[in-house]
Design a protein around this motif. Structure first.
Motif, mmCIF file in Angstrom:
data_model
loop_
_atom_site.group_PDB
_atom_site.id
_atom_site.type_symbol
_atom_site.label_atom_id
_atom_site.label_comp_id
_atom_site.label_asym_id
_atom_site.label_seq_id
_atom_site.Cartn_x
_atom_site.Cartn_y
_atom_site.Cartn_z
ATOM 1 N N GLU A 22 0.857 -1.187 0.000
ATOM 2 C CA GLU A 22 0.000 0.000 0.000
ATOM 3 C C GLU A 22 0.897 1.242 0.000
ATOM 4 O O GLU A 22 1.620 1.493 0.964
ATOM 5 C CB GLU A 22 -0.888 -0.010 1.245
ATOM 6 N N LEU A 23 0.857 1.988 -1.088
ATOM 7 C CA LEU A 23 1.672 3.196 -1.208
ATOM 8 C C LEU A 23 0.928 4.401 -0.636
ATOM 9 O O LEU A 23 -0.300 4.455 -0.648
ATOM 10 C CB LEU A 23 2.031 3.444 -2.672
ATOM 11 N N ASN A 24 1.703 5.379 -0.142
ATOM 12 C CA ASN A 24 1.149 6.565 0.506
ATOM 13 C C ASN A 24 1.425 7.798 -0.340
ATOM 14 O O ASN A 24 2.584 8.128 -0.602
ATOM 15 C CB ASN A 24 1.781 6.746 1.888
ATOM 16 N N LEU A 25 0.368 8.485 -0.738
ATOM 17 C CA LEU A 25 0.512 9.690 -1.549
ATOM 18 C C LEU A 25 1.022 10.844 -0.693
ATOM 19 O O LEU A 25 0.461 11.140 0.361
ATOM 20 C CB LEU A 25 -0.839 10.061 -2.161
ATOM 21 N N GLY A 26 2.103 11.499 -1.172
ATOM 22 C CA GLY A 26 2.680 12.625 -0.458
ATOM 23 C C GLY A 26 2.801 13.845 -1.348
ATOM 24 O O GLY A 26 2.235 13.911 -2.436
ATOM 25 N N ALA B 23 8.344 13.411 -2.117
ATOM 26 C CA ALA B 23 7.908 12.037 -1.840
ATOM 27 C C ALA B 23 8.025 11.183 -3.105
ATOM 28 O O ALA B 23 7.786 11.665 -4.220
ATOM 29 C CB ALA B 23 6.462 12.037 -1.353
ATOM 30 N N PRO B 24 8.393 9.901 -2.964
ATOM 31 C CA PRO B 24 8.531 9.040 -4.153
ATOM 32 C C PRO B 24 7.215 8.828 -4.907
ATOM 33 O O PRO B 24 7.220 8.570 -6.101
ATOM 34 C CB PRO B 24 9.080 7.727 -3.584
ATOM 35 N N PHE B 25 6.096 8.932 -4.199
ATOM 36 C CA PHE B 25 4.765 8.836 -4.813
ATOM 37 C C PHE B 25 4.041 10.118 -4.415
ATOM 38 O O PHE B 25 3.676 10.317 -3.260
ATOM 39 C CB PHE B 25 4.058 7.583 -4.293
ATOM 40 N N HIS B 26 3.855 11.031 -5.378
ATOM 41 C CA HIS B 26 3.419 12.385 -5.020
ATOM 42 C C HIS B 26 2.321 12.904 -5.949
ATOM 43 O O HIS B 26 2.016 12.317 -6.988
ATOM 44 C CB HIS B 26 4.616 13.339 -5.012
ATOM 45 N N LEU B 27 1.758 14.032 -5.566
ATOM 46 C CA LEU B 27 0.582 14.595 -6.226
ATOM 47 C C LEU B 27 0.793 14.958 -7.688
ATOM 48 O O LEU B 27 -0.152 14.981 -8.469
ATOM 49 C CB LEU B 27 0.130 15.854 -5.469
ATOM 50 N N GLU B 28 2.020 15.281 -8.055
ATOM 51 C CA GLU B 28 2.265 15.782 -9.409
ATOM 52 C C GLU B 28 2.659 14.687 -10.398
ATOM 53 O O GLU B 28 3.010 14.980 -11.540
ATOM 54 C CB GLU B 28 3.380 16.850 -9.370
ATOM 55 N N MET B 29 2.592 13.436 -9.998
ATOM 56 C CA MET B 29 3.022 12.358 -10.899
ATOM 57 C C MET B 29 2.108 12.256 -12.113
ATOM 58 O O MET B 29 0.884 12.360 -12.000
ATOM 59 C CB MET B 29 3.073 11.025 -10.151
ATOM 60 N N THR B 30 2.718 12.035 -13.252
ATOM 61 C CA THR B 30 1.966 11.854 -14.493
ATOM 62 C C THR B 30 1.458 10.413 -14.589
ATOM 63 O O THR B 30 1.906 9.525 -13.847
ATOM 64 C CB THR B 30 2.859 12.131 -15.709
#
Length: 273
Positions: free
Chosen positions: A34-38, A42-49
């Motif tokens: 389970e990944l955590n949006l940061g 953060a490695p998994f973040h709001l601006e990811m395409t």
């Protein structure tokens, strides 16, 4: 295990890469992460395409792992119940991004903290705002084919299973249910009662242990080190027909952090087999 064995990204050190996190999870026998949006770095973040999200999904697939759900701490910073409408809208956008990412990942559920009761935000107002936000987000959840699981957390809100069930029923969407955290209720309730009352509303489960004698945030401990009545929890989960993931959410060890990942996997096997 009769349930699926997952692990939350917060169990790993903050500076770990997603690739290394997935590798360790696979090594120690987990089926999903389970990944955590940061925000920001953060490695998994709001601006990811979408392409970047697809790349993360591909890394998991290559290892034979699932990404069963997505969580975030950002709804503490941007509550869906805040007095400031712009803060509430930011919270809405965060959940929408979670749903978008979950759709790409093939996740079934996103974890949503439904709001905060504070000296400035009264309980009744928080309830109305949470219900309004969830009704609105349910439409996006349906579009993305990903469920919203509202979690019981230490937010002075939804303090009983009857109340959580009522809120879910009033939102009245098959795409909104409960993300139940076993450890979070022990200080003021009984997890097996919550499980039975939530019943078919139960979408996902977090596990950690808790020492009631400590009674505060430092009372959260690794699995089997606290007072959770695990036999009764397992019995209740079986009784309501829960068949999804069981996902630990435990702070990493300060030294030899991979030992927590290994020990938690062994504890899950012992508890749920």
């Amino acid at each position: 295990m009769s349930f699926q064995k997952g692990i939350n990204a917060w169990c790993f050190p903050a500076d770990i890469s997603i690739q290394e996190m997935l590798r360790q999870a696979k090594t120690h026998g987990y089926q999903g992460v389970e990944l955590n949006l940061g925000e920001g770095e953060a490695p998994f973040h709001l601006e990811m395409t979408e392409a970047e999200l697809q790349a993360v999904a591909a890394q998991a697939r290559e290892l034979g792992l699932e990404l069963p759900s997505v969580s975030t701490a950002l709804l503490w910073k941007y509550p869906l119940t805040d007095n400031d409408e712009s803060v509430r809208e930011k919270g809405i956008r965060i959940v929408e991004k979670m749903l978008e990412a979950a759709s790409v990942f093939g996740s079934k559920t996103v974890l949503v903290v439904p709001g905060l009761v504070t000296p400035e935000v009264s309980y009744d107002i928080a309830y109305e705002r949470a219900r309004e936000a969830l009704k609105r987000l349910a439409k996006t959840a349906e579009e993305k084919r990903v469920s919203i699981g509202i979690e019981n957390v230490w937010n002075k809100f939804l303090l009983s299973p009857l109340e959580m069930a009522r809120l879910i029923d009033e939102v009245d969407s098959p795409w909104v249910g409960a993300y139940f955290d076993v450890g979070n209720v022990l200080q003021f309730g009984f997890p097996e009662q919550w499980i039975r009352i939530l019943g078919k509303r139960l979408l996902a489960v977090h596990v950690k242990d808790f020492k009631t004698a400590t009674g505060n945030i430092t009372g959260f401990v690794p699995l089997l080190a606290g007072d959770i009545p695990w036999e009764r929890v397992v019995e209740a989960l079986n009784e309501v027909g829960y068949q999804g993931y069981v996902i630990p959410e435990i702070s990493p060890f300060s030294r030899l952090p991979e030992q927590l990942i290994a020990q938690t996997s062994q504890a899950l096997d012992a508890i749920f087999q």
